[in-house]
Write a protein that holds these residues in place. Sequence first.
Motif, short mmCIF file in Angstrom:
data_model
loop_
_atom_site.label_atom_id
_atom_site.label_comp_id
_atom_site.label_asym_id
_atom_site.label_seq_id
_atom_site.Cartn_x
_atom_site.Cartn_y
_atom_site.Cartn_z
N GLN A 40 87.86 7.93 24.60
CA GLN A 40 86.59 7.22 24.58
C GLN A 40 86.29 6.60 23.22
O GLN A 40 85.33 5.84 23.09
CB GLN A 40 85.44 8.15 24.99
N GLY A 99 85.86 1.97 29.28
CA GLY A 99 84.80 2.86 28.80
C GLY A 99 85.15 3.47 27.47
O GLY A 99 84.93 4.67 27.24
N ASN A 159 79.17 5.27 28.26
CA ASN A 159 80.56 5.50 28.69
C ASN A 159 80.73 6.90 29.26
O ASN A 159 81.42 7.09 30.27
CB ASN A 159 81.51 5.29 27.52
N SER A 171 78.89 7.04 32.78
CA SER A 171 79.54 6.18 33.79
C SER A 171 80.93 6.70 34.16
O SER A 171 81.30 6.70 35.34
CB SER A 171 79.61 4.75 33.27
#
Length: 512
Positions: free
Chosen positions: A248, A272, A412, A415
């Motif tokens: 991430q 993301g 991020n 989701s």
Amino acid sequence: MPIYQAGSLNTAALQAPDLYLQIVPPKTRYINGVATDILGQVGVGSWGPVNSPMLIGGPGDVSQKIGAQQVRKYDLASACNIAIQLGASNIRAVRVSDGSDTAATSALKDTGGAIGINLTADYTGTLGNTLTASLVPGTAVGTWKFVVGFAGVTPETFDNLGAGLTGAALWAAIASAINNGTTARGPSQFVNASIGPSTAAPAATQTVTFTGGTDGASGVTDASLVGADGSMPTQRKGMYALRGTGAQVVNLIDLTDSTQWPSMVGYGLSEGAYMVTQGPVGASYSTVSSSLNTVGCDAYALKVMVGDWVYWQDNVNGQLRMMAPATFIAAKLAALAPHQSPLNKPLTNVVATQRTQAQQPYSLAEIGAINAARLDVITNPCPGGNYFGARAGLNCSSNPAINGDNYTRMTNFISLTMAGAFGSVIGQLQTPELWRSTKSTIDSFLLNLQQQGMIQAFGTQLDGSNNPDSRVALGYMQADVQVKYLSVTRYFLINLEAGQSVSITVSASPRS
């Protein structure tokens, strides 16, 4: 009494009188958030697969899987060790090369000097030049023992090989043990073997060293770090090799070419991931801001540091090195929970920056200009004290509602968690019960975040009001989810009224 799993029995068409038992799974599911501490790093190394992510969890992994840190541009080992110092211990490291990297080689020979087995390091790189291989009499009479030594790692030993075999058959048995393993152990993790032309017996005792391994680092460019995408994992190079790893936060080590930033934004939005980069060494905030505006990157997926690079003490090579600021900020972001901002958080392994080294501290006006330019900078002091830290905590979006680092990270996180949790809904019959159970799962996850102090409030709608029959008949099911994030304190204003003429009213009631 037959037993069925729920959904496998047509309860409207039973024929034989009997007791039918259906196993019904729990209607309420609970989901856990995806990992947010995975840091993707892309650079050059001295060992390991090329364009394939390696799991790095500590300094030992760095030395064994990548090699020792070196004083060179794009050095993957240096960036990983900096990240580990800052608390990022869940790293996916991708090694890139310019295509000229080679694997170290050696050979075992017979009594006449002919090659019996060609040995090749499993990976390219100069670390392979530290490999050694020995072939000596085995523990059992009439057998052989093959030993592979590698710097910092327990040697691999293949004992009691080739009992009763001679010549080419013996060499083939030894090579097979190296490549495929034996009943006592698996195949070698360091080398692979191929049979040579020899048909004679091996020399009684021999130890060979490996040579010829190269890193393929000299021709690597910023574009090499970005790489190329592909439909298959084996086709992906550079940054795109991180697809599917869950990274991430991503740092393309030492990248400063602003023309690569749009590709990074595209990757970050699709995966993301929060992409962190910087301007060239010594580039002012106005220069970096101009580059950012020129390439048109206005997105929450990208964070750009100014060209005020950071000094770090490299204890392995015994020198103070100037390193890219994104390497430090990306590590700090990965080490923090996603609702936290790196703003005003100490970077404990920073010794100095170019500006502080030159004794040119930033003025509040400059810090304000850097914030207005959608950039960030590492400097000392910070509002909280005399330590090095980030002074903006912003991404590159011009929208003030979404330009905080915490917005990128939390968006991020939430989701990706939801994207990975509700694939099971596809194929199920759309009923009020499915709406209820799915909404309950979403609410449970968000309630956990709220109770952990990671979000302020949330709301979920999944019922007939936002799923009319006209949409349901076409196979659509819609959930409308709202999440309110906690605000990061950026400005603290204290109004102080002081003086001899100040009038203060003191309450006469006792304090509770």
